[in-house]
Write a protein that holds these residues in place. Structure first.
Motif, mmCIF file in Angstrom:
data_model
loop_
_atom_site.group_PDB
_atom_site.id
_atom_site.type_symbol
_atom_site.label_atom_id
_atom_site.label_comp_id
_atom_site.label_asym_id
_atom_site.label_seq_id
_atom_site.Cartn_x
_atom_site.Cartn_y
_atom_site.Cartn_z
ATOM 1 N N ASP A 71 0.885 -1.167 0.000
ATOM 2 C CA ASP A 71 0.000 0.000 0.000
ATOM 3 C C ASP A 71 0.922 1.216 0.000
ATOM 4 O O ASP A 71 1.464 1.592 1.049
ATOM 5 C CB ASP A 71 -0.900 -0.014 1.230
ATOM 6 C CG ASP A 71 -1.918 1.115 1.219
ATOM 7 O OD1 ASP A 71 -1.683 2.137 0.543
ATOM 8 O OD2 ASP A 71 -2.947 0.986 1.893
ATOM 9 N N ASN A 72 1.105 1.798 -1.148
ATOM 10 C CA ASN A 72 2.043 2.917 -1.262
ATOM 11 C C ASN A 72 1.585 4.135 -0.478
ATOM 12 O O ASN A 72 2.406 4.938 -0.026
ATOM 13 C CB ASN A 72 2.254 3.279 -2.731
ATOM 14 C CG ASN A 72 3.039 2.223 -3.486
ATOM 15 O OD1 ASN A 72 3.786 1.438 -2.896
ATOM 16 N ND2 ASN A 72 2.854 2.182 -4.795
ATOM 17 N N ALA A 73 0.288 4.300 -0.308
ATOM 18 C CA ALA A 73 -0.229 5.437 0.451
ATOM 19 C C ALA A 73 0.144 5.342 1.933
ATOM 20 O O ALA A 73 0.240 6.354 2.617
ATOM 21 C CB ALA A 73 -1.737 5.534 0.306
ATOM 22 N N LYS A 74 0.356 4.105 2.388
ATOM 23 C CA LYS A 74 0.700 3.870 3.795
ATOM 24 C C LYS A 74 2.155 3.475 3.984
ATOM 25 O O LYS A 74 2.566 3.147 5.105
ATOM 26 C CB LYS A 74 -0.202 2.779 4.377
ATOM 27 C CG LYS A 74 -1.668 3.154 4.424
ATOM 28 C CD LYS A 74 -2.506 2.044 5.051
ATOM 29 C CE LYS A 74 -3.976 2.430 5.123
ATOM 30 N NZ LYS A 74 -4.802 1.354 5.715
ATOM 31 N N ASN A 75 2.929 3.482 2.885
ATOM 32 C CA ASN A 75 4.340 3.055 2.959
ATOM 33 C C ASN A 75 4.476 1.702 3.649
ATOM 34 O O ASN A 75 5.384 1.475 4.454
ATOM 35 C CB ASN A 75 5.192 4.090 3.712
ATOM 36 C CG ASN A 75 5.530 5.297 2.862
ATOM 37 O OD1 ASN A 75 5.022 5.446 1.754
ATOM 38 N ND2 ASN A 75 6.360 6.173 3.382
ATOM 39 N N THR A 76 3.592 0.796 3.300
ATOM 40 C CA THR A 76 3.521 -0.485 3.995
ATOM 41 C C THR A 76 3.514 -1.645 3.008
ATOM 42 O O THR A 76 2.831 -1.591 1.981
ATOM 43 C CB THR A 76 2.270 -0.553 4.880
ATOM 44 O OG1 THR A 76 2.294 0.522 5.819
ATOM 45 C CG2 THR A 76 2.201 -1.876 5.632
ATOM 46 N N VAL A 77 4.269 -2.673 3.345
ATOM 47 C CA VAL A 77 4.252 -3.919 2.593
ATOM 48 C C VAL A 77 3.742 -5.017 3.530
ATOM 49 O O VAL A 77 4.028 -5.010 4.728
ATOM 50 C CB VAL A 77 5.646 -4.265 2.012
ATOM 51 C CG1 VAL A 77 6.683 -4.424 3.109
ATOM 52 C CG2 VAL A 77 5.586 -5.492 1.130
ATOM 53 N N TYR A 78 2.972 -5.928 2.968
ATOM 54 C CA TYR A 78 2.338 -6.982 3.752
ATOM 55 C C TYR A 78 2.785 -8.364 3.258
ATOM 56 O O TYR A 78 3.171 -8.535 2.097
ATOM 57 C CB TYR A 78 0.820 -6.901 3.631
ATOM 58 C CG TYR A 78 0.234 -5.574 4.022
ATOM 59 C CD1 TYR A 78 -0.073 -4.613 3.055
ATOM 60 C CD2 TYR A 78 -0.022 -5.274 5.354
ATOM 61 C CE1 TYR A 78 -0.617 -3.396 3.403
ATOM 62 C CE2 TYR A 78 -0.578 -4.049 5.717
ATOM 63 C CZ TYR A 78 -0.864 -3.119 4.736
ATOM 64 O OH TYR A 78 -1.412 -1.907 5.102
ATOM 65 N N LEU A 79 2.690 -9.327 4.154
ATOM 66 C CA LEU A 79 2.885 -10.724 3.767
ATOM 67 C C LEU A 79 1.779 -11.530 4.436
ATOM 68 O O LEU A 79 1.794 -11.730 5.648
ATOM 69 C CB LEU A 79 4.263 -11.241 4.196
ATOM 70 C CG LEU A 79 4.603 -12.641 3.696
ATOM 71 C CD1 LEU A 79 4.770 -12.633 2.167
ATOM 72 C CD2 LEU A 79 5.861 -13.184 4.361
ATOM 73 N N GLN A 80 0.812 -11.938 3.632
ATOM 74 C CA GLN A 80 -0.263 -12.805 4.121
ATOM 75 C C GLN A 80 0.212 -14.244 4.017
ATOM 76 O O GLN A 80 0.551 -14.709 2.929
ATOM 77 C CB GLN A 80 -1.533 -12.600 3.292
ATOM 78 C CG GLN A 80 -2.675 -13.512 3.684
ATOM 79 C CD GLN A 80 -3.228 -13.207 5.064
ATOM 80 O OE1 GLN A 80 -3.416 -12.052 5.414
ATOM 81 N NE2 GLN A 80 -3.487 -14.246 5.854
ATOM 82 N N MET A 81 0.237 -14.926 5.137
ATOM 83 C CA MET A 81 0.751 -16.289 5.184
ATOM 84 C C MET A 81 -0.372 -17.230 5.580
ATOM 85 O O MET A 81 -0.894 -17.129 6.698
ATOM 86 C CB MET A 81 1.906 -16.384 6.184
ATOM 87 C CG MET A 81 3.027 -15.390 5.919
ATOM 88 S SD MET A 81 4.461 -15.617 6.980
ATOM 89 C CE MET A 81 3.738 -15.229 8.568
#
Length: 113
Positions: A71-81
């Motif tokens: 989510d570039n708006a939140k400067n966040t990368v996620y990893l759904q495991m």
């Protein structure tokens, strides 16, 4: 530069966890972002990455079970495991791979068998 990973914990085999990583001090939207992990008795290994255009790549060991997103708006990368296995246990690190080449502190994932 700071990369703060969170979301680790203890989960039973077959369960799910979602890791998050908030970045600061970099041009987040321009960076390839990724996850590595350090599992017991093994060297640190690649898990997944996502380009600025959201093209994703996965290690064979997690393909079909893990999903990386950003989510570039939140400067966040996620990893759904999902469908976690005992061998997924380890410390998970997020990083800004290119061009920043910076890795943050990890978050511990423990999968009980």
């Amino acid at each position: 530069v700071q990369l703060q990973a969170s979301g680790g914990g203890l989960v039973e085999a077959g369960g799910s966890l979602r890791l998050s990583c908030v970045a600061s001090g970099i041009m987040f939207s321009s960076n390839i972002m990724g996850w590595h992990r350090q599992t017991p008795g093994k060297t640190r290994e690649y898990v997944a990455s996502i380009t600025s255009g959201s093209i994703t790549t996965y290690a064979d060991s997690v393909k079909g079970r893990f999903t990386i997103s950003r989510d570039n708006a939140k400067n966040t990368v996620y990893l759904q495991m999902n469908s976690l296995k005992f061998e997924d246990t380890g410390v998970y690190y997020c990083g800004a791979i290119d061009p920043a080449n910076w890795w943050g502190q990890g978050t511990l994932v423990t999968v009980s068998s």
